[in-house]
Design a protein around this motif. Structure first.
Motif, mmCIF file in Angstrom:
data_model
loop_
_atom_site.group_PDB
_atom_site.id
_atom_site.type_symbol
_atom_site.label_atom_id
_atom_site.label_comp_id
_atom_site.label_asym_id
_atom_site.label_seq_id
_atom_site.Cartn_x
_atom_site.Cartn_y
_atom_site.Cartn_z
ATOM 1 N N GLY A 1 -29.520 18.042 4.426
ATOM 2 C CA GLY A 1 -29.868 17.225 3.274
ATOM 3 C C GLY A 1 -29.865 16.297 4.510
ATOM 4 N N VAL A 2 -29.664 14.267 3.639
ATOM 5 C CA VAL A 2 -30.342 13.354 4.542
ATOM 6 C C VAL A 2 -28.979 13.047 4.748
ATOM 7 N N GLN A 3 -29.270 12.423 5.830
ATOM 8 C CA GLN A 3 -27.536 11.702 6.483
ATOM 9 C C GLN A 3 -28.413 10.436 6.963
ATOM 10 N N LEU A 4 -27.068 9.063 6.856
ATOM 11 C CA LEU A 4 -28.273 8.622 7.895
ATOM 12 C C LEU A 4 -27.123 6.914 8.662
ATOM 13 N N ALA A 5 -26.961 7.066 9.546
ATOM 14 C CA ALA A 5 -25.949 6.404 10.119
ATOM 15 C C ALA A 5 -26.784 4.997 10.925
ATOM 16 N N GLU A 6 -26.390 3.577 10.703
ATOM 17 C CA GLU A 6 -26.829 2.885 10.797
ATOM 18 C C GLU A 6 -25.777 2.255 12.091
ATOM 19 N N SER A 7 -26.038 0.615 13.154
ATOM 20 C CA SER A 7 -25.113 0.385 13.891
ATOM 21 C C SER A 7 -26.635 -0.528 14.459
ATOM 22 N N GLY A 8 -25.646 -1.663 15.328
ATOM 23 C CA GLY A 8 -25.711 -2.604 15.874
ATOM 24 C C GLY A 8 -25.624 -3.942 15.077
ATOM 25 N N GLY A 9 -24.891 -3.615 14.453
ATOM 26 C CA GLY A 9 -23.793 -5.074 13.900
ATOM 27 C C GLY A 9 -22.619 -5.825 14.636
ATOM 28 N N GLY A 10 -22.300 -6.772 14.643
ATOM 29 C CA GLY A 10 -21.220 -7.364 15.290
ATOM 30 C C GLY A 10 -21.731 -8.741 15.136
ATOM 31 N N TYR A 97 -25.656 -1.994 4.930
ATOM 32 C CA TYR A 97 -26.131 -0.729 4.886
ATOM 33 C C TYR A 97 -27.520 -0.309 4.501
ATOM 34 N N CYS A 98 -28.161 1.374 5.441
ATOM 35 C CA CYS A 98 -29.171 1.566 4.752
ATOM 36 C C CYS A 98 -29.446 3.010 3.629
ATOM 37 N N ALA A 99 -30.163 3.500 3.227
ATOM 38 C CA ALA A 99 -30.345 3.940 2.330
ATOM 39 C C ALA A 99 -30.983 4.828 1.907
ATOM 40 N N ARG A 100 -31.286 5.395 1.504
ATOM 41 C CA ARG A 100 -32.673 6.963 0.697
ATOM 42 C C ARG A 100 -32.871 6.440 -0.538
ATOM 43 N N GLN A 101 -33.722 6.191 -1.032
ATOM 44 C CA GLN A 101 -34.389 6.380 -2.622
ATOM 45 C C GLN A 101 -35.795 7.988 -2.900
ATOM 46 N N ILE A 102 -35.250 8.547 -3.241
ATOM 47 C CA ILE A 102 -36.509 9.366 -4.034
ATOM 48 C C ILE A 102 -37.391 8.882 -4.889
ATOM 49 N N GLY A 103 -38.632 8.983 -4.223
ATOM 50 C CA GLY A 103 -39.945 9.367 -5.394
ATOM 51 C C GLY A 103 -40.388 7.342 -5.121
ATOM 52 N N GLY A 104 -40.069 6.547 -4.763
ATOM 53 C CA GLY A 104 -40.763 5.605 -3.780
ATOM 54 C C GLY A 104 -39.625 4.553 -3.793
ATOM 55 N N CYS A 105 -40.593 2.959 -3.480
ATOM 56 C CA CYS A 105 -39.534 1.645 -3.386
ATOM 57 C C CYS A 105 -39.976 1.105 -4.895
ATOM 58 N N PHE A 113 -29.902 4.830 -5.757
ATOM 59 C CA PHE A 113 -30.774 5.153 -4.547
ATOM 60 C C PHE A 113 -29.400 6.431 -4.096
ATOM 61 N N GLN A 114 -29.828 7.769 -3.591
ATOM 62 C CA GLN A 114 -29.435 8.821 -3.556
ATOM 63 C C GLN A 114 -28.508 8.789 -1.942
ATOM 64 N N ASN A 115 -28.692 8.405 -0.972
ATOM 65 C CA ASN A 115 -28.026 8.691 0.351
ATOM 66 C C ASN A 115 -28.109 7.277 1.143
ATOM 67 N N TRP A 116 -26.338 7.297 1.365
ATOM 68 C CA TRP A 116 -26.393 5.733 1.845
ATOM 69 C C TRP A 116 -25.724 6.610 3.451
ATOM 70 N N GLY A 117 -25.621 5.416 3.862
ATOM 71 C CA GLY A 117 -24.935 5.339 5.555
ATOM 72 C C GLY A 117 -23.809 4.695 5.397
ATOM 73 N N GLN A 118 -22.726 5.126 6.408
ATOM 74 C CA GLN A 118 -21.135 4.103 6.159
ATOM 75 C C GLN A 118 -21.299 2.398 6.682
ATOM 76 N N GLY A 119 -22.616 2.150 6.968
ATOM 77 C CA GLY A 119 -22.950 0.942 6.729
ATOM 78 C C GLY A 119 -22.460 -0.106 8.454
ATOM 79 N N THR A 120 -22.797 -1.426 8.623
ATOM 80 C CA THR A 120 -22.941 -1.814 9.892
ATOM 81 C C THR A 120 -21.854 -3.116 9.845
ATOM 82 N N GLN A 121 -20.846 -3.996 10.026
ATOM 83 C CA GLN A 121 -20.543 -4.879 9.997
ATOM 84 C C GLN A 121 -21.446 -5.937 10.915
ATOM 85 N N VAL A 122 -22.003 -7.419 10.075
ATOM 86 C CA VAL A 122 -22.358 -8.720 10.853
ATOM 87 C C VAL A 122 -21.396 -9.393 10.309
ATOM 88 N N THR A 123 -21.365 -10.780 11.341
ATOM 89 C CA THR A 123 -20.266 -11.451 11.095
ATOM 90 C C THR A 123 -21.050 -12.959 11.988
#
Length: 126
Positions: A1-10, A97-105, A113-123
């Motif tokens: 399956g598809v997995q998503l992993a966010e980074s870069g917040g702070g 959060y990033c995510a994925r939707q099958i079948g276009g935008c 949306f079918q798949n989601w990452g865990q998120g990255t916090q921006v403050t």
């Protein structure tokens, strides 16, 4: 399956720039939509921007409050989705959060949306 992993917040100051990354694992070739959403505690998750997995733009436009400051891009070779955030404001503070939707935008309704990452916090501090 598809997995998503966010980074870069702070934690950053008003007016700073930040780049969020979302590493995609699995097959997102074909007609897939890759968006960024954000959410503040107690509020609904809201769409920020989205792009097709071939790098072409979505017909769903970025939200007005970020349109002139944020840019979304997708590097197909690295299979990484980016959100380039410029001139950030305290109201941009959220979990992203990033995510994925099958079948276009077609929509920015989170439940589509079918798949989601865990998120990255921006403050953003003022």
């Amino acid at each position: 399956g598809v997995q998503l992993a966010e980074s870069g917040g702070g934690s950053v100051e008003t007016g700073s720039s930040l780049r969020l990354s979302c590493k995609v694992s699995g097959d997102v070739s074909g007609y897939n939509c890759l968006p960024w959403f954000r959410q503040v505690p107690g509020k609904e998750r809201e769409g920020v921007a989205q792009i097709y997995s071939d790098g072409s733009p979505s017909r769903v436009e970025p939200r007005d409050s970020v349109k002139d400051r944020f840019t979304i891009s997708y590097d197909q070779d690295k299979k990484t989705l980016y959100l380039h955030m410029n001139n950030v404001k305290p109201e941009d503070s959220a979990m992203y959060y990033c995510a994925r939707q099958i079948g276009g935008c077609h929509t920015d309704e989170p439940r589509s949306f079918q798949n989601w990452g865990q998120g990255t916090q921006v403050t953003v501090s003022s």
